[in-house]
Write an enzyme that holds these catalytic residues in place. Structure first.
Site, PDB file in Angstrom:
ATOM      1  N   ARG A 183     -32.271   6.240 -33.196  1.00 42.29           N
ATOM      2  CA  ARG A 183     -33.414   6.054 -32.311  1.00 42.29           C
ATOM      3  C   ARG A 183     -34.178   4.785 -32.630  1.00 42.29           C
ATOM      4  O   ARG A 183     -34.654   4.079 -31.786  1.00 42.29           O
ATOM      5  CB  ARG A 183     -34.366   7.248 -32.397  1.00 42.29           C
ATOM      6  CG  ARG A 183     -33.815   8.500 -31.787  1.00 42.29           C
ATOM      7  CD  ARG A 183     -34.563   9.703 -32.265  1.00 42.29           C
ATOM      8  NE  ARG A 183     -34.422   9.835 -33.705  1.00 42.29           N
ATOM      9  CZ  ARG A 183     -35.110  10.663 -34.457  1.00 42.29           C
ATOM     10  NH1 ARG A 183     -36.015  11.429 -33.917  1.00 42.29           N
ATOM     11  NH2 ARG A 183     -34.896  10.726 -35.753  1.00 42.29           N
TER      12      ARG A 183
ATOM     13  N   SER B  85     -37.386  16.774 -32.870  1.00 44.04           N
ATOM     14  CA  SER B  85     -37.666  18.203 -32.704  1.00 44.04           C
ATOM     15  C   SER B  85     -39.046  18.538 -33.274  1.00 44.04           C
ATOM     16  O   SER B  85     -39.794  19.318 -32.682  1.00 44.04           O
ATOM     17  CB  SER B  85     -36.581  19.028 -33.394  1.00 44.04           C
ATOM     18  OG  SER B  85     -35.333  18.743 -32.813  1.00 44.04           O
TER      19      SER B  85
ATOM     20  N   HIS C 298     -31.046  14.669 -27.969  1.00 42.28           N
ATOM     21  CA  HIS C 298     -29.755  15.165 -28.448  1.00 42.28           C
ATOM     22  C   HIS C 298     -28.755  15.238 -27.283  1.00 42.28           C
ATOM     23  O   HIS C 298     -27.590  14.861 -27.419  1.00 42.28           O
ATOM     24  CB  HIS C 298     -29.895  16.576 -29.052  1.00 42.28           C
ATOM     25  CG  HIS C 298     -30.726  16.640 -30.300  1.00 42.28           C
ATOM     26  ND1 HIS C 298     -31.758  17.530 -30.467  1.00 42.28           N
ATOM     27  CD2 HIS C 298     -30.660  15.932 -31.452  1.00 42.28           C
ATOM     28  CE1 HIS C 298     -32.287  17.372 -31.671  1.00 42.28           C
ATOM     29  NE2 HIS C 298     -31.651  16.411 -32.294  1.00 42.28           N
TER      30      HIS C 298
ATOM     31  N   LYS D 249     -34.974  23.247 -44.339  1.00 45.20           N
ATOM     32  CA  LYS D 249     -35.890  22.754 -43.300  1.00 45.20           C
ATOM     33  C   LYS D 249     -36.746  23.891 -42.726  1.00 45.20           C
ATOM     34  O   LYS D 249     -37.619  23.628 -41.890  1.00 45.20           O
ATOM     35  CB  LYS D 249     -35.076  22.112 -42.163  1.00 45.20           C
ATOM     36  CG  LYS D 249     -35.099  20.593 -42.176  1.00 45.20           C
ATOM     37  CD  LYS D 249     -34.503  20.039 -40.887  1.00 45.20           C
ATOM     38  CE  LYS D 249     -34.784  18.563 -40.700  1.00 45.20           C
ATOM     39  NZ  LYS D 249     -34.106  18.017 -39.504  1.00 45.20           N
TER      40      LYS D 249
END
Ligand code: COA
Length: 166
Positions: free
Chosen positions: A96, A134, A22, A46
């Site tokens: 990514r 993450s 990030h 989440k």
């Protein structure tokens, strides 16, 4: 109508927690824009490990003592409305791998439909960070894995504390 400032970009995410990937995107965006607004989503669906307050603080700590033009804020409601009201003409997202594309494509087109004045721009995440997320960092940290270099030191410390490993 809010004045549009083309040099402000919003970087949204859950940041649970912020990673070097990030930060790489934020630093790349700072090369292109005058200011990056990091918009931290509550994202209750989440069920984040860190509270919103903790996520905000961890990001703030990354920029403490620097003169980088980064603003950190919690965001609720529609992201594009938030960006528009902030005077930002664009949202930045990091890519990514090919696997990110489908979701990002969907998100960007939906956002465009919701607010045509806000454009999404994509930046390639640095090669060193293309495999991290993450979740994968949390998984490794939870089981005592060494995540040095993948997250800032204070985040590593907070992860250990959360998982009772200190
Ligand atoms: N480096 C490392 N990891 C990265 C990364 C990078 N450069 N870019 C993304 N990731 C990872 C994140 O760590 C995250 O991992 P996780 O799923 O393991 O937590 C994952 O990729 C994607 O998360 P993130 O970038 O934080 O985005 P998100 O999918 O959690 O957040 C929002 C999506 C917040 C942008 C979106 O839900 C939103 O806009 N919400 C606001 C409400 C709204 O407007 N909804 C309508 C949208 S059409």
């Amino acid at each position: 109508m809010t004045e549009i400032n083309e040099r402000v970009v919003v970087y949204p995410g859950t940041f649970d927690p912020i990673t070097m990937g990030h930060l790489d995107i934020i630093n790349r965006a700072l090369e292109l824009f005058d200011k990056v607004v990091v918009a931290v989503a509550r994202h209750p669906s989440k069920t984040p490990l860190f509270t919103l307050e903790e996520r905000l603080q961890m990001i703030e700590q990354c920029f403490k003592g620097t003169d980088k033009k980064v603003e950190i804020e919690a965001v609720s409601g529609l992201l594009v409305e938030y960006a528009f009201n902030k005077g930002a003409k664009s949202i930045v997202r990091g890519l990514r791998a090919v696997s990110d594309f489908e979701y990002e494509f969907q998100l960007a087109l939906m956002n465009r439909r919701l607010q045509r004045h806000v454009e999404t721009v994509f930046l390639m995440t640095g090669f060193r960070w293309i495999y991290i997320s993450s979740s994968i960092i949390k998984d490794a940290a939870q089981h005592g894995g060494d995540v040095t270099g993948l997250v800032p030191e204070h985040v590593q410390h907070n992860l250990k504390e959360k998982y009772g490993l200190t």
